[in-house]
Design a protein around this motif. Sequence first.
Motif, PDB file in Angstrom:
ATOM      1  N   GLN A   1       0.835  -1.204   0.000  1.00  0.00           N
ATOM      2  CA  GLN A   1       0.000   0.000   0.000  1.00  0.00           C
ATOM      3  C   GLN A   1       0.870   1.254   0.000  1.00  0.00           C
ATOM      4  OE1 GLN A   1      -3.412  -0.984  -0.891  1.00  0.00           O
ATOM      5  NE2 GLN A   1      -3.733   0.803   0.407  1.00  0.00           N
ATOM      6  N   LEU A   2       0.635   2.138  -0.947  1.00  0.00           N
ATOM      7  CA  LEU A   2       1.261   3.460  -0.958  1.00  0.00           C
ATOM      8  C   LEU A   2       0.285   4.434  -0.318  1.00  0.00           C
ATOM      9  CD1 LEU A   2       3.281   5.703  -1.822  1.00  0.00           C
ATOM     10  CD2 LEU A   2       2.084   5.751  -4.035  1.00  0.00           C
ATOM     11  N   LYS A   3       0.689   5.018   0.802  1.00  0.00           N
ATOM     12  CA  LYS A   3      -0.141   6.016   1.473  1.00  0.00           C
ATOM     13  C   LYS A   3       0.459   7.394   1.242  1.00  0.00           C
ATOM     14  CE  LYS A   3      -1.879   2.918   5.073  1.00  0.00           C
ATOM     15  NZ  LYS A   3      -2.059   2.699   6.535  1.00  0.00           N
ATOM     16  N   LEU A   4      -0.397   8.320   0.875  1.00  0.00           N
ATOM     17  CA  LEU A   4       0.026   9.686   0.587  1.00  0.00           C
ATOM     18  C   LEU A   4      -0.786  10.658   1.427  1.00  0.00           C
ATOM     19  CD1 LEU A   4       0.205   9.506  -3.319  1.00  0.00           C
ATOM     20  CD2 LEU A   4       2.155   9.763  -1.781  1.00  0.00           C
ATOM     21  N   GLY A   5      -0.085  11.504   2.174  1.00  0.00           N
ATOM     22  CA  GLY A   5      -0.760  12.548   2.920  1.00  0.00           C
ATOM     23  C   GLY A   5      -1.159  13.695   2.008  1.00  0.00           C
ATOM     24  N   PRO A   6      -1.847  14.708   2.544  1.00  0.00           N
ATOM     25  CA  PRO A   6      -2.167  15.883   1.739  1.00  0.00           C
ATOM     26  C   PRO A   6      -0.899  16.479   1.130  1.00  0.00           C
ATOM     27  CG  PRO A   6      -3.312  15.958   3.840  1.00  0.00           C
ATOM     28  CD  PRO A   6      -2.348  14.819   3.922  1.00  0.00           C
ATOM     29  N   ASN A   7      -0.970  16.782  -0.161  1.00  0.00           N
ATOM     30  CA  ASN A   7       0.184  17.311  -0.904  1.00  0.00           C
ATOM     31  C   ASN A   7       1.366  16.351  -0.884  1.00  0.00           C
ATOM     32  OD1 ASN A   7      -0.978  20.213   0.517  1.00  0.00           O
ATOM     33  ND2 ASN A   7      -0.918  19.995  -1.711  1.00  0.00           N
ATOM     34  N   GLY A   8       1.082  15.068  -0.722  1.00  0.00           N
ATOM     35  CA  GLY A   8       2.132  14.077  -0.748  1.00  0.00           C
ATOM     36  C   GLY A   8       2.486  13.657  -2.165  1.00  0.00           C
ATOM     37  N   PHE A   9       3.677  13.127  -2.323  1.00  0.00           N
ATOM     38  CA  PHE A   9       4.094  12.575  -3.605  1.00  0.00           C
ATOM     39  C   PHE A   9       5.095  11.458  -3.365  1.00  0.00           C
ATOM     40  CE2 PHE A   9       7.160  16.049  -2.871  1.00  0.00           C
ATOM     41  CZ  PHE A   9       8.376  15.407  -3.070  1.00  0.00           C
ATOM     42  N   ALA A  10       5.210  10.604  -4.364  1.00  0.00           N
ATOM     43  CA  ALA A  10       6.152   9.489  -4.267  1.00  0.00           C
ATOM     44  C   ALA A  10       6.718   9.167  -5.635  1.00  0.00           C
ATOM     45  CB  ALA A  10       5.458   8.252  -3.697  1.00  0.00           C
ATOM     46  N   PHE A  11       8.036   8.979  -5.674  1.00  0.00           N
ATOM     47  CA  PHE A  11       8.704   8.431  -6.849  1.00  0.00           C
ATOM     48  C   PHE A  11       9.083   7.002  -6.483  1.00  0.00           C
ATOM     49  CE2 PHE A  11       9.201  12.958  -7.223  1.00  0.00           C
ATOM     50  CZ  PHE A  11       9.048  13.208  -8.591  1.00  0.00           C
ATOM     51  N   LEU A  12       8.497   6.037  -7.172  1.00  0.00           N
ATOM     52  CA  LEU A  12       8.625   4.634  -6.821  1.00  0.00           C
ATOM     53  C   LEU A  12       9.562   3.904  -7.767  1.00  0.00           C
ATOM     54  CD1 LEU A  12       4.833   3.905  -6.211  1.00  0.00           C
ATOM     55  CD2 LEU A  12       6.562   4.284  -4.448  1.00  0.00           C
ATOM     56  N   GLU A  13      10.332   2.989  -7.189  1.00  0.00           N
ATOM     57  CA  GLU A  13      11.201   2.125  -7.975  1.00  0.00           C
ATOM     58  C   GLU A  13      11.214   0.750  -7.322  1.00  0.00           C
ATOM     59  OE1 GLU A  13      15.163   3.701  -7.816  1.00  0.00           O
ATOM     60  OE2 GLU A  13      15.280   3.580  -5.629  1.00  0.00           O
ATOM     61  N   HIS A  14      11.817  -0.226  -8.014  1.00  0.00           N
ATOM     62  CA  HIS A  14      12.075  -1.525  -7.400  1.00  0.00           C
ATOM     63  C   HIS A  14      13.358  -2.089  -7.979  1.00  0.00           C
ATOM     64  CE1 HIS A  14       9.142  -3.499 -10.537  1.00  0.00           C
ATOM     65  NE2 HIS A  14      10.033  -2.733 -11.087  1.00  0.00           N
ATOM     66  N   ASP A  15      13.672  -3.331  -7.672  1.00  0.00           N
ATOM     67  CA  ASP A  15      14.994  -3.877  -7.996  1.00  0.00           C
ATOM     68  C   ASP A  15      15.275  -3.905  -9.491  1.00  0.00           C
ATOM     69  OD1 ASP A  15      15.646  -4.207  -5.349  1.00  0.00           O
ATOM     70  OD2 ASP A  15      14.925  -6.278  -5.244  1.00  0.00           O
ATOM     71  N   ASP A  16      14.249  -4.139 -10.279  1.00  0.00           N
ATOM     72  CA  ASP A  16      14.436  -4.120 -11.725  1.00  0.00           C
ATOM     73  C   ASP A  16      14.366  -2.671 -12.193  1.00  0.00           C
ATOM     74  OD1 ASP A  16      14.518  -4.388 -14.442  1.00  0.00           O
ATOM     75  OD2 ASP A  16      12.747  -5.687 -14.600  1.00  0.00           O
ATOM     76  N   ALA A  17      15.525  -2.014 -12.283  1.00  0.00           N
ATOM     77  CA  ALA A  17      15.570  -0.576 -12.555  1.00  0.00           C
ATOM     78  C   ALA A  17      15.011  -0.210 -13.917  1.00  0.00           C
ATOM     79  CB  ALA A  17      17.019  -0.074 -12.457  1.00  0.00           C
ATOM     80  N   SER A  18      14.923  -1.176 -14.832  1.00  0.00           N
ATOM     81  CA  SER A  18      14.440  -0.859 -16.181  1.00  0.00           C
ATOM     82  C   SER A  18      12.932  -1.007 -16.300  1.00  0.00           C
ATOM     83  CB  SER A  18      15.114  -1.784 -17.198  1.00  0.00           C
ATOM     84  OG  SER A  18      14.749  -3.147 -16.958  1.00  0.00           O
ATOM     85  N   SER A  19      12.263  -1.459 -15.242  1.00  0.00           N
ATOM     86  CA  SER A  19      10.823  -1.704 -15.290  1.00  0.00           C
ATOM     87  C   SER A  19      10.118  -0.851 -14.239  1.00  0.00           C
ATOM     88  CB  SER A  19      10.538  -3.187 -15.020  1.00  0.00           C
ATOM     89  OG  SER A  19       9.147  -3.416 -14.931  1.00  0.00           O
ATOM     90  N   PRO A  20       9.019  -0.192 -14.600  1.00  0.00           N
ATOM     91  CA  PRO A  20       8.343   0.672 -13.622  1.00  0.00           C
ATOM     92  C   PRO A  20       7.516  -0.120 -12.625  1.00  0.00           C
ATOM     93  CG  PRO A  20       7.138   0.667 -15.701  1.00  0.00           C
ATOM     94  CD  PRO A  20       8.392  -0.123 -15.946  1.00  0.00           C
ATOM     95  N   VAL A  21       7.361   0.428 -11.432  1.00  0.00           N
ATOM     96  CA  VAL A  21       6.452  -0.108 -10.428  1.00  0.00           C
ATOM     97  C   VAL A  21       5.017   0.015 -10.951  1.00  0.00           C
ATOM     98  CG1 VAL A  21       5.498   0.285  -8.121  1.00  0.00           C
ATOM     99  CG2 VAL A  21       7.975   0.360  -8.486  1.00  0.00           C
ATOM    100  N   LYS A  22       4.234  -1.040 -10.749  1.00  0.00           N
ATOM    101  CA  LYS A  22       2.845  -1.033 -11.192  1.00  0.00           C
ATOM    102  C   LYS A  22       1.916  -0.612 -10.049  1.00  0.00           C
ATOM    103  CE  LYS A  22       3.948  -2.866 -15.208  1.00  0.00           C
ATOM    104  NZ  LYS A  22       3.869  -2.074 -16.468  1.00  0.00           N
ATOM    105  N   LEU A  23       0.909   0.179 -10.395  1.00  0.00           N
ATOM    106  CA  LEU A  23      -0.160   0.482  -9.449  1.00  0.00           C
ATOM    107  C   LEU A  23      -1.280  -0.525  -9.667  1.00  0.00           C
ATOM    108  CD1 LEU A  23      -0.466   4.379  -9.609  1.00  0.00           C
ATOM    109  CD2 LEU A  23       1.094   2.988  -8.266  1.00  0.00           C
ATOM    110  N   LYS A  24      -1.910  -0.940  -8.588  1.00  0.00           N
ATOM    111  CA  LYS A  24      -3.034  -1.878  -8.667  1.00  0.00           C
ATOM    112  C   LYS A  24      -4.326  -1.089  -8.458  1.00  0.00           C
ATOM    113  CE  LYS A  24      -0.297  -5.751  -6.866  1.00  0.00           C
ATOM    114  NZ  LYS A  24      -0.171  -6.753  -5.777  1.00  0.00           N
ATOM    115  N   LEU A  25      -5.004  -0.828  -9.529  1.00  0.00           N
ATOM    116  CA  LEU A  25      -6.175   0.050  -9.489  1.00  0.00           C
ATOM    117  C   LEU A  25      -7.466  -0.760  -9.586  1.00  0.00           C
ATOM    118  CD1 LEU A  25      -4.705   2.719 -11.888  1.00  0.00           C
ATOM    119  CD2 LEU A  25      -4.880   2.886  -9.410  1.00  0.00           C
TER     120      LEU A  25
END
Length: 542
Positions: A518-542
């Motif tokens: 779970q990515l939790k974001l407060g008011p005016n929060g932001f996140a730059f996400l990565e994982h071990d495979d630097a060439s592949s983006p983190v997926k959001l589960k919507l």
Amino acid sequence: MSDWWRGAIVYQIYPRSFQDSNGDGIGDLNGITRRLDHVASLGADAIWLSPIFTSPMKDMGYDVSDYTDIDPLFGTLAEFDALLARAHDLGLKVIIDQVISHSSDKHPWFVESRTSRDNPKADWYVWADPNPDGTPPNNWPSVFGGPAWEWEPRRRQYYLHNFLIEQPDLNMHNPEVQDALLETMRFWLARGVDGFRLDTVNYYFHDQDLRSNPPNPDGSQEMATDTYGMQDHIYSKNRPENLAFLERLRALTDEFDDRMMVGEVGDGGQRAIDLMAAYTKGTKRLHMCYSFEMLGPDFSAGHFRRVIEGFLNGAPDGWPSWSFSNHDVPRHVTRWATHAEDQDALAKQTVALLMSFEGTIGIYQGEELGLPETEMEYHELTDPPGLRFWPEQKGRDGCRTPMVWQNDAPHAGFTTGTPWLPVKVPQIARAVDLQDGETGSVLAAYRAMIGFRKSRPSLVEGRTEFIDCKPPLLAFQRIADGDALTCVFNLGTSPTSVSVTSDARLAHNQFASVRNGQLKLGPNGFAFLEHDDASSPVKLKL
């Protein structure tokens, strides 16, 4: 040739308000040179100087009376050369403002043109006969209020001025005018400037038949106190003839190594996106463009996505430039204040947002301090629209007040004299010396975010892929060879969360946490996400 401007960070300096070196209350070239270390410390790649040319200053330098000299208020050509050399020593490119859609009415070209209908400069400006009843030839309005036509009794004709009466429009349909303007620009290129910011680039040409503009279909107004926005300006600007002239401009800059041009598109909505696309298409026009689309009140995920996707889809081989503040609009931390409970949090979020965009990034002086708009009183104003339309239109002085350097110095260290615009307490409280070295300051956040952008190839050169999210979330992926980031912003004032792949981690953030998918974001929060495979983006589960 290098494309140094792609993904670069350009710091706009408003010379009157940056640093005064001689105590006359007006910023100058020597003052700018003195403070260039501050700009370099941010990690900027270039500076853009608002106009420094000889001018009567009816519109603070955007009314030029000599295109190849420095106004004495700012200094001399030798001092400009010194500024240029110091900037280059610090690794900063120098971009100067070019105001060639119009000149000052004190320019020798116009002084001659207005004397008669048969002098050598008679056709260098836009002249028109009156209607049989003496009225102007059409319905075109000035951006600054009233008709765009002014009567000249010596010629018994009207001349066109899209802005102030003292800013007559040059007749770009005349090849001699184009040639003369190109030579003035060659003067600065030969002197070593690295590029041009082209003021009102879509105003260069007018309809030669002088047809009246039709009504604006949506009836919107560009200024609350004026009727300019009630027209669809298809004849007074945005003309197709502009494209050929832009190619002449590009051919000139291409004669020199590593030079660039960025055009200001003075329009909004889909037309602004379309013009940006057309003006930057291919390699024979402008290097990049920006519009006022991100300089307005809209602070929503849908708006940012629409503007960016509109450009990227409309000009796949073009290049955009994005900024949130400049010398013509209220500062964005004030403009978007209702979208945050804490001004610092908004300032830090917006720099992260801006630095995550695909394109070249503009910062306006003082933005890195989280400066709010200065509240002005009428007797303090200098800006023509504010003076004319107060209080509904307060003008642009509130974003142009002097830079604040030292909390305990007179006028915050800007001048030892009386500043041309006041330096007030809310701005002084954010002076550079109070924030420099403070981990939690807005200034520290700007330096950190600029450094983060430069450390990640995906943010400088990667492509953008938006992710469908419910507002107020804005999410997209930036992907370059071997580097990928997923960027998520909470543009609301309440906490929110979204599911992410289990191995996601935070590369850079504000008010964010990742736990148990779970990515939790407060008011005016932001996140730059990565994982071990630097060439592949983190997926959001919507």
